[in-house]
Design an enzyme around this catalytic site. Structure first.
Site, PDB file in Angstrom:
ATOM      1  N   ASP A 164       4.363  -2.808  -7.708  1.00 23.35           N
ATOM      2  CA  ASP A 164       3.070  -2.242  -8.094  1.00 23.35           C
ATOM      3  C   ASP A 164       3.081  -0.727  -8.224  1.00 23.35           C
ATOM      4  O   ASP A 164       2.329  -0.167  -9.023  1.00 23.35           O
ATOM      5  CB  ASP A 164       1.966  -2.693  -7.143  1.00 23.35           C
ATOM      6  N   ASP A 199       1.776   1.648   5.198  1.00 22.13           N
ATOM      7  CA  ASP A 199       1.957   0.224   5.496  1.00 22.13           C
ATOM      8  C   ASP A 199       2.905  -0.083   6.648  1.00 22.13           C
ATOM      9  O   ASP A 199       2.688  -1.049   7.375  1.00 22.13           O
ATOM     10  CB  ASP A 199       2.436  -0.564   4.274  1.00 22.13           C
TER      11      ASP A 199
END
Length: 724
Positions: free
Chosen positions: A66, A437
């Site tokens: 992404d 993350d």
């Protein structure tokens, strides 16, 4: 396992748009000193949104992400090769890959549709086309925006080579309908025969697939019973497919795959595009001979779980063999279902899976065992081996060759969004990183994923702060988004961690950057909510056992500790262009130099190591400033047109000042530079093949190895370079 928080370094503001849409510049000449660039190995860490085996060439496969580019699998070395690292600063929005396509009749041809954001502040997308499997490219800029890091990024593929004519390509867009090219992607125009009306707020075309002589397109914008699947048999006129599933659970077609042996087209559906937000879905197949639709959704035991269906692949060499994935299933965790009888019965592959994550230990997420995965929308089956299966998650790419033993297949694939970097002056680790993350990582070896995995106690999702006491490098602190605490300290240089004994109430919902005084005696923690709201900073003089508000600290600023004076801290107020300083352990702050560039929260203040009051201020397109009197005055550094991030490393032999590393503009291109003479002259140390899009977050040199530099990227992990 923390739920992933997608990388949002780039925000949808006018200031960001102005910053990241700089005019295209001509490339500078080759660097004066050649560098070898490699990834500090982590392994994956980002959302793999698509995996594609070439249908006629054994061992050839591609992966898309992404925000971190595309990769080609090298079967001989069992590694992924990055394909678009050459895209530079001005093309930051093209590092997200919306879709990819191969030509079954021409194995060396590869096409990529690029564009990370479809928002008004982002640039238009582009199509790259290659005749040598991604080694070299030709580029066509599109008149539309694509959204590889937006909702629906795991659907697809949205790009297709027409199997009836290799010169014809199709590209489904989110907001601009269906595009068509008849010259192998060199030029594009809208296909006016495609009936659905484009919607500026919708998902548009979610997938394109060839089945026999027909092409099918998934459509996600219309709700309820409206058609979501269209077909053309002549490449000119499109019609809704008769009898297709209706209802909320089939509102969005996610993936499609064709079994040419049985002449059946399989589709996964969900009630939202994903990867988040799906609570219902199904699996359906269309018999192309009879036109009959069949619901083949796996029978899942009743429970409290809600989820949709995502990934889908057929085994090209074994009729009726199909693999699908659940998606957004958090209680029981997502799984893959496999059928060998065309969907009449299914087996959950998770139930017998043995996961070996020894190569990338962070996948344990601070627990004893790894999870099978989440955000599974990319599934691929080797067309020459039905038991060779790959599936992408929000953090890695797993693979198996026997349907039981699974391990990450991510060598060479690095997608971390990196926030901060420390290269300690002593100890076993040359690098500590704060990341999106996956929290904080401790690299004792640059060539292997950190053996300790993510920093634990507590485990963070996204890290927001990382600091080391300059005169006591064994003491390190970190902050971030976590479910069981938001701040921690280490007394062994970052190897092991303990949570602060207490934390301000603001820390849970707005953890921000942190600084630690030179001797480790004072902590200064700022608080910034995800929506940009700022709050008063707090200080602690007892290692985080108690905290008090630092009322005069400029709210929302990033604290910086003086590396020599233990009680001195600095902060740059970007709203007013004023440098603040405090000399009493963070209790009070007063304005010093003013009238400096303002208006951008991403301006960076850095203190030179080992020097009292030697401050460097990067002000993006406004240049670079320096103070040698603890912020009382600043002077602009000549020869630097733009400065985005700056760091220091070991001095060159015979030099009396640390090497300076800069991401900025000294000539005509935004690049990575080094100065060995206190910013009097600069040499470019990256090259046109190694640019990685946006690199403005952090850079630092190694204090023990002259010339070695560590660079944070927004999707291509930690790059480190060394002179050759």
């Amino acid at each position: 396992m923390p739920r992933p928080t997608r990388r949002t370094v780039l925000t949808a503001t006018a200031a960001t748009a102005a910053l990241l849409s700089l005019p295209t510049r001509a490339y500078a000449a080759q660097a004066a000193q050649r560098y070898r660039w490699r990834n500090a190995v982590i392994g994956g860490t980002g959302f793999v949104t698509g995996v594609l085996f070439h249908p006629t060439t054994p061992g050839l496969a591609y992966a898309r992400t992404d925000i971190g580019g595309a990769y080609r699998w090298d079967a001989d070395t069992a590694r992924w090769t990055p394909l678009i690292d050459h895209l530079g600063w001005d093309d930051w929005n093209l590092l997200g890959v919306e879709a990819m396509a191969v030509d079954p009749a021409h194995p060396d041809r590869l096409y990529l549709a690029l564009g990370t954001y479809a928002q008004p502040w982002a640039g238009n997308g582009a199509v790259l086309r290659s005749e040598d499997r991604g080694t070299t490219w030709q580029r066509t800029d599109l008149p539309v925006r694509l959204g590889a890091n937006e909702d629906g990024r795991g659907t697809g593929e949205r790009l297709l080579v027409d199997p009836r004519d290799s010169d014809t390509l199709w590209l489904g867009t989110r907001h601009d309908g269906l595009l068509k090219s008849t010259d192998r992607g060199a030029t594009w125009g809208r296909d006016t025969g495609f009936p659905p009306a484009p919607n500026a707020a919708g998902q548009g075309v979610t997938l394109l697939v060839a089945a026999g002589r027909a092409l099918y397109a998934g459509w996600a914008d219309a709700a309820g019973t409206a058609p979501h699947l269209y077909r053309t048999t002549d490449g000119t006129t499109w019609q809704p497919v008769p009898g297709q599933p209706t209802g909320a659970a089939t509102q969005v077609p996610i993936r499609a795959a064709y079994d040419r042996h049985t002449r059946e087209l399989y589709l996964t559906y969900a009630n939202a595009p994903g990867p988040n937000g799906q609570t219902d879905g199904g699996v359906h197949k269309l018999d192309l001979t009879t036109g009959t639709w069949t619901d083949v959704t796996p029978a899942v035991p009743q429970g409290t779980d809600t989820f949709g269906y995502g990934g889908l692949a057929v085994a090209a060499c074994r009729p009726g063999t199909v693999v699908v994935s659940t998606n957004n299933r958090w209680a029981a965790v997502d799984t893959l279902y496999r059928t060998t009888d065309g969907g009449r019965s299914w087996v959950s592959l998770k139930d017998t899976a043995v996961l070996d994550v020894s190569e990338t230990p962070y996948l344990k997420w601070g627990a004893d065992r790894p999870k099978f995965g989440w955000w599974i929308q990319a599934v691929a089956v080797d067309p020459y081996d039905p038991e060779h299966v790959l599936y992408g998650t929000g953090a890695t790419l797993y693979g198996t060759r026997d349907l039981r033993n699974w391990a990450p297949r991510v060598r060479g694939l690095e997608e971390t969004s990196v926030r901060q970097l420390i290269s300690p002056p002593t100890g076993e680790a040359h690098l500590i990183s704060a990341n999106g993350d996956i929290g904080v990582l401790y690299h004792d070896r640059l060539t292997a994923s950190p053996a300790r995995g993510m920093a634990a106690d507590p485990v963070f999702g996204t890290a927001t702060g990382l600091a080391q006491a300059a005169a006591k490098p064994s003491y390190v602190v970190r902050t971030g988004w976590g479910d069981h605490g938001n701040g921690a300290f280490s007394t062994d240089g970052g190897r092991t961690w303990s949570p602060f004994r207490a934390q301000p109430a603001l820390a849970k919902d707005a953890p921000g950057p942190i600084a630690v005084g030179a001797d480790g005696s004072v902590l200064l923690w700022t608080f910034v909510h995800g929506d940009g709201t700022t709050y008063p900073a707090h200080r602690s003089a007892d290692g985080g056992a108690t905290w008090a508000e630092a009322a005069t600290f400029p709210q929302g600023a990033t604290p910086v500790a003086d590396p020599v004076e233990p009680g001195t801290f600095y902060a740059y107020d970007t709203t007013t262009g004023t440098l603040y300083a405090g000399t009493d352990g963070g209790r009070t702050f007063a304005a010093r130099a003013g009238g400096l560039p303002s208006g951008d929260s991403q301006f960076q203040l850095v203190a030179a190591p080992g020097r009292r009051g030697d401050l460097w201020l990067s002000t993006k397109g406004n240049g670079l400033y320096r103070s040698t009197d603890s912020g009382a005055t600043f002077a602009e550094v000549a020869g630097v047109r733009a400065a985005y991030t700056l760091g220091f490393g070991k001095a060159a032999p015979g030099a009396g000042y640390p090497a300076i590393y800069l991401v900025g503009v000294t000539d005509t291109i935004t690049a990575v530079y080094r100065s060995d003479d206190e910013a009097k002259t600069w040499i470019r140390i990256n090259d046109d093949a190694h640019q990685w899009g946006w690199t403005g977050q952090a850079v630092t040199g190694d204090p023990r190895v002259h010339g070695r530099v560590y660079l944070a990227t927004n999707g291509r992990g930690i790059q480190y370079g060394e002179p050759v």
